[in-house]
Scaffold this motif. Structure first.
Motif, PDB file in Angstrom:
ATOM      1  N   ILE A  44      32.238 119.062  39.233  1.00  0.00           N
ATOM      2  CA  ILE A  44      33.036 117.848  39.327  1.00  0.00           C
ATOM      3  C   ILE A  44      33.842 117.830  40.623  1.00  0.00           C
ATOM      4  O   ILE A  44      34.560 118.782  40.925  1.00  0.00           O
ATOM      5  CB  ILE A  44      33.999 117.745  38.119  1.00  0.00           C
ATOM      6  CG1 ILE A  44      33.221 117.721  36.807  1.00  0.00           C
ATOM      7  CG2 ILE A  44      34.906 116.531  38.250  1.00  0.00           C
ATOM      8  CD1 ILE A  44      32.273 116.564  36.651  1.00  0.00           C
ATOM      9  N   ASP A  45      33.719 116.738  41.386  1.00  0.00           N
ATOM     10  CA  ASP A  45      34.530 116.505  42.594  1.00  0.00           C
ATOM     11  C   ASP A  45      34.459 117.685  43.560  1.00  0.00           C
ATOM     12  O   ASP A  45      35.476 118.104  44.130  1.00  0.00           O
ATOM     13  CB  ASP A  45      35.983 116.221  42.195  1.00  0.00           C
ATOM     14  CG  ASP A  45      36.608 115.126  43.058  1.00  0.00           C
ATOM     15  OD1 ASP A  45      36.067 114.867  44.149  1.00  0.00           O
ATOM     16  OD2 ASP A  45      37.626 114.552  42.654  1.00  0.00           O
ATOM     17  N   PHE A  46      33.247 118.211  43.746  1.00  0.00           N
ATOM     18  CA  PHE A  46      33.087 119.434  44.525  1.00  0.00           C
ATOM     19  C   PHE A  46      33.515 119.265  45.984  1.00  0.00           C
ATOM     20  O   PHE A  46      34.163 120.143  46.553  1.00  0.00           O
ATOM     21  CB  PHE A  46      31.636 119.917  44.467  1.00  0.00           C
ATOM     22  CG  PHE A  46      31.397 121.199  45.192  1.00  0.00           C
ATOM     23  CD1 PHE A  46      31.822 122.401  44.656  1.00  0.00           C
ATOM     24  CD2 PHE A  46      30.787 121.211  46.443  1.00  0.00           C
ATOM     25  CE1 PHE A  46      31.641 123.595  45.338  1.00  0.00           C
ATOM     26  CE2 PHE A  46      30.593 122.402  47.124  1.00  0.00           C
ATOM     27  CZ  PHE A  46      31.021 123.594  46.565  1.00  0.00           C
ATOM     28  N   GLU A  47      33.164 118.143  46.593  1.00  0.00           N
ATOM     29  CA  GLU A  47      33.507 117.944  48.001  1.00  0.00           C
ATOM     30  C   GLU A  47      35.017 117.971  48.214  1.00  0.00           C
ATOM     31  O   GLU A  47      35.516 118.526  49.201  1.00  0.00           O
ATOM     32  CB  GLU A  47      32.935 116.623  48.516  1.00  0.00           C
ATOM     33  CG  GLU A  47      33.192 116.408  50.005  1.00  0.00           C
ATOM     34  CD  GLU A  47      32.600 115.121  50.542  1.00  0.00           C
ATOM     35  OE1 GLU A  47      32.869 114.812  51.731  1.00  0.00           O
ATOM     36  OE2 GLU A  47      31.879 114.425  49.804  1.00  0.00           O
ATOM     37  N   GLY A  48      35.763 117.369  47.275  1.00  0.00           N
ATOM     38  CA  GLY A  48      37.216 117.384  47.394  1.00  0.00           C
ATOM     39  C   GLY A  48      37.773 118.797  47.387  1.00  0.00           C
ATOM     40  O   GLY A  48      38.695 119.120  48.141  1.00  0.00           O
ATOM     41  N   HIS A  49      37.221 119.657  46.539  1.00  0.00           N
ATOM     42  CA  HIS A  49      37.692 121.041  46.489  1.00  0.00           C
ATOM     43  C   HIS A  49      37.364 121.784  47.781  1.00  0.00           C
ATOM     44  O   HIS A  49      38.155 122.612  48.255  1.00  0.00           O
ATOM     45  CB  HIS A  49      37.092 121.750  45.279  1.00  0.00           C
ATOM     46  CG  HIS A  49      37.673 121.277  43.975  1.00  0.00           C
ATOM     47  ND1 HIS A  49      38.943 121.620  43.577  1.00  0.00           N
ATOM     48  CD2 HIS A  49      37.180 120.468  43.009  1.00  0.00           C
ATOM     49  CE1 HIS A  49      39.210 121.046  42.405  1.00  0.00           C
ATOM     50  NE2 HIS A  49      38.149 120.348  42.041  1.00  0.00           N
ATOM     51  N   CYS A  50      36.215 121.474  48.372  1.00  0.00           N
ATOM     52  CA  CYS A  50      35.871 122.094  49.660  1.00  0.00           C
ATOM     53  C   CYS A  50      36.850 121.690  50.748  1.00  0.00           C
ATOM     54  O   CYS A  50      37.272 122.516  51.559  1.00  0.00           O
ATOM     55  CB  CYS A  50      34.448 121.691  50.067  1.00  0.00           C
ATOM     56  SG  CYS A  50      33.141 122.566  49.188  1.00  0.00           S
ATOM     57  N   ARG A  51      37.212 120.391  50.773  1.00  0.00           N
ATOM     58  CA  ARG A  51      38.158 119.916  51.790  1.00  0.00           C
ATOM     59  C   ARG A  51      39.532 120.575  51.630  1.00  0.00           C
ATOM     60  O   ARG A  51      40.171 120.936  52.605  1.00  0.00           O
ATOM     61  CB  ARG A  51      38.290 118.405  51.714  1.00  0.00           C
ATOM     62  CG  ARG A  51      37.040 117.602  52.033  1.00  0.00           C
ATOM     63  CD  ARG A  51      36.671 117.606  53.525  1.00  0.00           C
ATOM     64  NE  ARG A  51      36.273 118.926  53.999  1.00  0.00           N
ATOM     65  CZ  ARG A  51      35.096 119.500  53.725  1.00  0.00           C
ATOM     66  NH1 ARG A  51      34.209 118.875  52.957  1.00  0.00           N
ATOM     67  NH2 ARG A  51      34.775 120.687  54.220  1.00  0.00           N
ATOM     68  N   ASP A  68      30.147 124.356  53.536  1.00  0.00           N
ATOM     69  CA  ASP A  68      30.106 123.593  52.282  1.00  0.00           C
ATOM     70  C   ASP A  68      28.791 123.829  51.544  1.00  0.00           C
ATOM     71  O   ASP A  68      28.773 123.987  50.318  1.00  0.00           O
ATOM     72  CB  ASP A  68      30.262 122.099  52.556  1.00  0.00           C
ATOM     73  CG  ASP A  68      31.680 121.707  52.945  1.00  0.00           C
ATOM     74  OD1 ASP A  68      32.546 122.607  53.051  1.00  0.00           O
ATOM     75  OD2 ASP A  68      31.915 120.500  53.138  1.00  0.00           O
ATOM     76  N   ALA A  69      27.700 123.852  52.293  1.00  0.00           N
ATOM     77  CA  ALA A  69      26.389 124.044  51.666  1.00  0.00           C
ATOM     78  C   ALA A  69      26.281 125.424  51.029  1.00  0.00           C
ATOM     79  O   ALA A  69      25.711 125.575  49.933  1.00  0.00           O
ATOM     80  CB  ALA A  69      25.274 123.854  52.699  1.00  0.00           C
ATOM     81  N   GLU A  70      26.842 126.433  51.697  1.00  0.00           N
ATOM     82  CA  GLU A  70      26.822 127.788  51.129  1.00  0.00           C
ATOM     83  C   GLU A  70      27.698 127.876  49.885  1.00  0.00           C
ATOM     84  O   GLU A  70      27.313 128.496  48.880  1.00  0.00           O
ATOM     85  CB  GLU A  70      27.274 128.799  52.185  1.00  0.00           C
ATOM     86  CG  GLU A  70      26.259 128.989  53.314  1.00  0.00           C
ATOM     87  CD  GLU A  70      26.826 129.768  54.481  1.00  0.00           C
ATOM     88  OE1 GLU A  70      26.018 130.300  55.281  1.00  0.00           O
ATOM     89  OE2 GLU A  70      28.075 129.852  54.633  1.00  0.00           O
ATOM     90  N   TRP A  71      28.882 127.244  49.932  1.00  0.00           N
ATOM     91  CA  TRP A  71      29.746 127.231  48.749  1.00  0.00           C
ATOM     92  C   TRP A  71      29.057 126.542  47.576  1.00  0.00           C
ATOM     93  O   TRP A  71      29.142 127.007  46.435  1.00  0.00           O
ATOM     94  CB  TRP A  71      31.067 126.520  49.048  1.00  0.00           C
ATOM     95  CG  TRP A  71      32.105 127.316  49.787  1.00  0.00           C
ATOM     96  CD1 TRP A  71      32.697 126.998  50.971  1.00  0.00           C
ATOM     97  CD2 TRP A  71      32.703 128.560  49.379  1.00  0.00           C
ATOM     98  NE1 TRP A  71      33.623 127.958  51.330  1.00  0.00           N
ATOM     99  CE2 TRP A  71      33.647 128.931  50.368  1.00  0.00           C
ATOM    100  CE3 TRP A  71      32.535 129.391  48.276  1.00  0.00           C
ATOM    101  CZ2 TRP A  71      34.419 130.087  50.286  1.00  0.00           C
ATOM    102  CZ3 TRP A  71      33.306 130.555  48.191  1.00  0.00           C
ATOM    103  CH2 TRP A  71      34.226 130.887  49.177  1.00  0.00           C
ATOM    104  N   LEU A  72      28.375 125.443  47.864  1.00  0.00           N
ATOM    105  CA  LEU A  72      27.682 124.713  46.794  1.00  0.00           C
ATOM    106  C   LEU A  72      26.593 125.579  46.173  1.00  0.00           C
ATOM    107  O   LEU A  72      26.452 125.638  44.939  1.00  0.00           O
ATOM    108  CB  LEU A  72      27.085 123.420  47.347  1.00  0.00           C
ATOM    109  CG  LEU A  72      26.306 122.558  46.341  1.00  0.00           C
ATOM    110  CD1 LEU A  72      27.159 122.190  45.146  1.00  0.00           C
ATOM    111  CD2 LEU A  72      25.757 121.310  47.033  1.00  0.00           C
TER     112      LEU A  72
END
Length: 286
Positions: A44-51, A68-72
């Motif tokens: 849920i809301d993964f991009e926001g957590h990365c930012r 970001d791609a590695e974290w995902l």
């Protein structure tokens, strides 16, 4: 069943995952963290957590060990390895292990410590508490001044949660100079005169990822949002109140310091926002 934990590039049973006693996270709380919710096996809301992770690391002068791609990829793999359907993925990045204790930062190039683990929470979106609402107490805000950085130094919020537990309620709201800053691990809101009121962003509150999504969805639903500080007295006189966080989503608050809000039951604004948020986040989950 033992969880599988990710530690510095290795996948290990949780009992085998060890961090040095000289790690800066252990000695100095010199690290940051993020918690991403999982619904239906998706993030849920993964991009926001990365930012926000980027920002927290930058504010502490640390690099980001992954793209970001590695974290995902790591998040998806740990969800799959642990068979998490509903729950959370917790990540922590510290400044690493310099090999001894020193207030000075370790030499440049010292490897950071990277940890990920999961917490399974079946039925996360169907919390019974959402139907009855939370009761909270107020407590003086005695945390450090940079609450906008999501650091691992969580002692005072833990003390506040224990104070709430001792009082027989669900959580505590921090108060500073007469105004509410936030909850122990969540952002705080009131609804008064048909308006949603929540503290503006700054160094004094965490820049909640769920907060940002909920405010966007509220405005899209033609709800009026006012971002300003509000007093404890305003909160006690409000029509309703609620909190937002990555694990509680939108949670109604029905009582503050023994004072019931509105009818003493979850209000319509909080209930509708919870429905909208969960529905939209399921659609956008990765």
């Amino acid at each position: 069943m033992s969880r599988i934990v990710h530690l510095n590039g290795d996948w290990l049973p949780e009992a085998e995952a060890k961090v040095s006693v000289f790690d800066r996270g252990f000695l100095m709380a010199d690290g940051v963290y993020e918690v991403t919710s999982v619904l239906g096996g998706k993030l849920i809301d993964f991009e926001g957590h990365c930012r926000r992770l980027d920002r927290s690391l930058r504010e502490l002068g640390m690099g980001n060990p992954h793209s970001d791609a590695e974290w995902l990829a790591l998040h998806r793999e740990i969800v799959a390895r642990n068979g998490v359907e509903d729950g959370m993925v917790y990540l922590q990045v510290t400044r690493g292990n310099p090999g001894d204790r020193d207030f000075a930062y370790p030499p440049e190039g010292t490897p950071q410590t990277v940890v990920l683990f999961t917490q399974s929470k079946p039925g996360l979106a169907d919390s019974p508490a959402a139907k009855t609402g939370w009761r909270v107490i107020s407590i003086p805000d005695q945390r450090w001044a940079r609450r906008d950085i999501k650091t691992v130094q969580l002692l005072y919020p833990s003390m506040a949660k224990m104070a709430a537990k001792a009082a027989g309620v669900d959580d505590a709201w921090f108060v500073e100079d007469g105004t509410v800053t936030e909850g122990t691990s969540n952002n705080a809101y009131i609804v008064a005169g048909g308006k949603i009121v929540t503290r503006q962003l700054g160094h004094d509150i965490l820049h909640g990822i769920t907060r940002a999504a909920v405010l966007r969805l509220a405005r899209e639903a033609q709800m009026e949002v006012v971002e300003r500080a509000f007093t404890l007295d305003e909160a006690k006189a409000a029509d309703e109140a609620f909190i937002t966080s990555a694990s509680a989503f939108v949670m109604p608050v029905v009582e503050i310091d023994g004072t019931a809000l509105g009818t003493g039951k979850p209000g319509p604004v909080a209930q509708r926002l919870r429905e909208i948020y969960i529905e939209e986040m399921r659609k956008a989950a990765v």
